[in-house]
Motif scaffolding. Structure first.
Motif, PDB file in Angstrom:
ATOM      1  N   ALA A 293       0.808  -1.222   0.000  1.00 42.70           N
ATOM      2  CA  ALA A 293       0.000   0.000   0.000  1.00 42.70           C
ATOM      3  C   ALA A 293       0.838   1.268   0.000  1.00 42.70           C
ATOM      4  O   ALA A 293       0.292   2.360  -0.169  1.00 42.70           O
ATOM      5  CB  ALA A 293      -0.936   0.004   1.210  1.00 42.70           C
ATOM      6  N   TYR A 295       3.571   4.034  -1.402  1.00 45.38           N
ATOM      7  CA  TYR A 295       4.010   4.532  -2.708  1.00 45.38           C
ATOM      8  C   TYR A 295       4.721   5.864  -2.511  1.00 45.38           C
ATOM      9  O   TYR A 295       4.504   6.580  -1.530  1.00 45.38           O
ATOM     10  CB  TYR A 295       2.828   4.692  -3.668  1.00 45.38           C
ATOM     11  N   GLU A 301       1.790   4.851  -7.146  1.00 52.76           N
ATOM     12  CA  GLU A 301       0.423   5.042  -6.679  1.00 52.76           C
ATOM     13  C   GLU A 301      -0.572   4.289  -7.562  1.00 52.76           C
ATOM     14  O   GLU A 301      -1.527   3.683  -7.048  1.00 52.76           O
ATOM     15  CB  GLU A 301       0.080   6.533  -6.651  1.00 52.76           C
ATOM     16  N   ARG A 302      -0.358   4.317  -8.865  1.00 49.55           N
ATOM     17  CA  ARG A 302      -1.240   3.562  -9.757  1.00 49.55           C
ATOM     18  C   ARG A 302      -1.110   2.057  -9.508  1.00 49.55           C
ATOM     19  O   ARG A 302      -2.121   1.343  -9.519  1.00 49.55           O
ATOM     20  CB  ARG A 302      -0.908   3.900 -11.219  1.00 49.55           C
ATOM     21  N   ARG A 304      -0.273   0.735  -6.650  1.00 52.00           N
ATOM     22  CA  ARG A 304      -0.895   0.499  -5.339  1.00 52.00           C
ATOM     23  C   ARG A 304      -2.412   0.387  -5.475  1.00 52.00           C
ATOM     24  O   ARG A 304      -3.033  -0.522  -4.901  1.00 52.00           O
ATOM     25  CB  ARG A 304      -0.509   1.634  -4.404  1.00 52.00           C
ATOM     26  N   ASP A 305      -3.036   1.298  -6.225  1.00 55.19           N
ATOM     27  CA  ASP A 305      -4.489   1.231  -6.422  1.00 55.19           C
ATOM     28  C   ASP A 305      -4.892  -0.060  -7.128  1.00 55.19           C
ATOM     29  O   ASP A 305      -5.929  -0.655  -6.812  1.00 55.19           O
ATOM     30  CB  ASP A 305      -4.959   2.437  -7.229  1.00 55.19           C
ATOM     31  N   ARG A 306      -4.063  -0.491  -8.056  1.00 60.90           N
ATOM     32  CA  ARG A 306      -4.341  -1.747  -8.765  1.00 60.90           C
ATOM     33  C   ARG A 306      -4.293  -2.935  -7.809  1.00 60.90           C
ATOM     34  O   ARG A 306      -5.144  -3.832  -7.856  1.00 60.90           O
ATOM     35  CB  ARG A 306      -3.313  -1.897  -9.884  1.00 60.90           C
ATOM     36  N   THR A 309      -7.291  -2.727  -5.215  1.00 62.67           N
ATOM     37  CA  THR A 309      -8.551  -3.048  -5.899  1.00 62.67           C
ATOM     38  C   THR A 309      -8.680  -4.550  -6.116  1.00 62.67           C
ATOM     39  O   THR A 309      -9.756  -5.136  -5.907  1.00 62.67           O
ATOM     40  CB  THR A 309      -8.633  -2.311  -7.237  1.00 62.67           C
ATOM     41  N   GLY A 337      -4.232   4.397   3.082  1.00 57.35           N
ATOM     42  CA  GLY A 337      -4.864   4.914   1.878  1.00 57.35           C
ATOM     43  C   GLY A 337      -6.254   4.384   1.643  1.00 57.35           C
ATOM     44  O   GLY A 337      -6.784   3.575   2.408  1.00 57.35           O
ATOM     45  N   LYS A 338      -6.855   4.851   0.556  1.00 53.57           N
ATOM     46  CA  LYS A 338      -8.218   4.477   0.239  1.00 53.57           C
ATOM     47  C   LYS A 338      -8.294   2.981  -0.083  1.00 53.57           C
ATOM     48  O   LYS A 338      -7.376   2.399  -0.654  1.00 53.57           O
ATOM     49  CB  LYS A 338      -8.741   5.294  -0.940  1.00 53.57           C
ATOM     50  N   GLY A 339      -9.408   2.402   0.286  1.00 52.98           N
ATOM     51  CA  GLY A 339      -9.626   0.986   0.048  1.00 52.98           C
ATOM     52  C   GLY A 339      -9.229   0.089   1.193  1.00 52.98           C
ATOM     53  O   GLY A 339      -9.660  -1.065   1.256  1.00 52.98           O
TER      54      GLY A 339
END
Length: 450
Positions: A293, A295, A301-302, A304-306, A309, A337-339
């Protein structure tokens, strides 16, 4: 008389030595008999002193007055069964009208002192029946798992509870779990016990270890896929999401929704499929989830979001496809972070070893068992392996996993290496198990280059 005195002194000395050095042996040799007699003799008076009695029924009072007899005494719960175990006593009580299981739970500490036991816990078996488990010694000080444990499909023993019972990890009942623990708290040993329990089963193990694989790669012969960095982990998780979609398509084609098929035989997950069509279940072990998580750049960051998710998708939809998550880490908070909070909500099982901050304890138990938060942050540093385990039902227990060295876990994984399934979707991530090349420290240069 002298010989009898000497024999008595030797027996007392042996009992004292066993109680000090081998409490389990002392309990089986002397303690269980003394404790059973103590409970039976003191039972009525202890229950009365703890407020666990009820007044006699009105018809008994009326009958006593009519026949000029003494007033009946208050009645304690009736003992239905007293069963000795290797760690204590199990008392099954039938509650009287007007009593509640919370009355027994509230008096647990007083019962512990009154019966001279180490610990007392209670649980409701069914309406009106309560099981009281009493331990005769500290079973978590030196963990000894029972010789025989119940190992079912996707259900493995991993630790011992403070009441002497075995703590199981049941993936069919609790598909996803979160395990937290600070450095040197025993989290890695708990993870080894989990892998050791899963190794003999027909299950695919998938590992994500961003510490360059130092925790999971020694066990690689039993793993179907391993990732040792965030980039590989993102690709591996995408492959698992694709496998999940393929499994759902298989279930859809095999649902057998016709009028003549009973409801119980309609396929809704992999366990409803015939044995010859059932896909291999997958257990995903994520070590140090915070590394996935974190970054520092836009590209990271991209990524991490991947990753997050994909984890959320697997946590929300993976159960029916036979994909189960074991998320481990030293730190787990909303600042990741988010999620993260969405991911936490899907992780039903919660296990917390010693933690360095209250925020992680709140993330583990704040939404299911607030009283377990204080217990989690009060674990002493010298008791490695001691943990608090809870689930969405609100109940929690103190547990401790038996010490399993890395060598023992490696030997076990090598023994069952032939049970490692080869999954086509995860073939690019299959670890290599060749002999490692010996590394020579740079300080030890050869004479020719010195």
């Amino acid at each position: 008389m002298t010989a009898f005195t000497v024999a008595l002194v030797l027996v007392v000395a042996a009992a004292g030595l066993l109680r000090w050095r081998r409490p389990a042996w002392y309990w089986l040799a002397f303690g269980v008999t003394l404790a059973a007699l103590r409970v039976l003799v003191r039972y009525r008076s202890v229950m009365d002193a703890c407020g666990l009695t009820v007044p006699p029924a009105r018809w008994r009072l009326s009958l006593a007055r009519a026949t000029n007899r003494p007033i009946p005494e208050p009645r304690p719960p009736r003992i239905r069964r007293l069963r000795p175990t290797r760690t204590g006593l199990v008392l099954r009580l039938k509650l009287r009208p007007g009593q509640d299981v919370f009355d027994i739970a509230a008096a647990s500490d007083r019962l512990r002192h009154s019966f001279s036991m180490f610990g007392v816990t209670s649980r409701e078996v069914r309406s009106g029946v309560v099981e009281v488990r009493m331990t005769g010694y500290d079973v978590l000080k030196r963990v000894q798992m029972p010789a025989a444990t119940e190992t079912w499909s996707m259900r493995v023993p991993v630790a011992l509870r403070e009441d002497g019972s075995v703590h199981y990890r049941d993936y069919r009942a609790i598909p996803h779990a979160l395990t937290l623990g600070a450095t040197e708290s025993g989290k890695s040993v708990y993870q080894r016990n989990l892998v050791a329990g899963l190794a003999p089963l027909d299950v695919a193990l998938v590992g994500i270890d961003c510490k360059q694989g130092v925790e999971l790669f020694p066990l690689a012969r039993r793993f179907s896929a391993l990732a040792d960095n965030p980039d590989t982990a993102a690709e591996l998780l995408d492959a698992l999401v694709a496998r999940m979609a393929d499994v759902y398509r298989l279930i859809r084609t095999q649902q057998r929704i016709t009028v003549d098929v009973p409801d119980a035989e309609i396929a809704a997950d992999i366990w409803d499929l015939p044995d010859e069509l059932r896909p291999t279940p997958v257990v995903v072990l994520v070590d140090e989830v915070a590394e996935l998580a974190l970054y520092a750049t836009k590209e990271e960051e991209r990524r991490r979001d991947r990753i997050i998710t994909a984890l959320v998708r697997l946590a929300q939809l993976g159960r029916a496809a036979g994909i189960y998550l074991e998320i481990c880490g030293q730190r787990f908070g909303s600042e990741l972070g988010k999620g993260i909070t969405m991911l936490r909500a899907q992780l039903t099982g919660r296990t917390a070893h010693r933690l360095n901050d209250e925020t992680s304890a709140n993330m583990a138990f704040g939404d299911i068992a607030p009283d377990a938060v204080l217990a989690a942050i009060q674990i002493p540093a010298e008791l490695r392996g001691l943990a608090i385990a809870g689930d969405a039902s609100g109940g929690w227990h103190r547990i401790r996993a038996p010490h399993t060295s890395l060598r023992q876990a490696v030997n076990l994984c090598n023994r069952y290496a032939d049970r490692t399934p080869g999954l086509p979707e995860l073939a690019p991530f299959r670890p290599t198990t060749g002999t490692a090349t010996e590394l020579v420290p740079s300080a030890k240069a050869s004479p020719a280059t010195a």
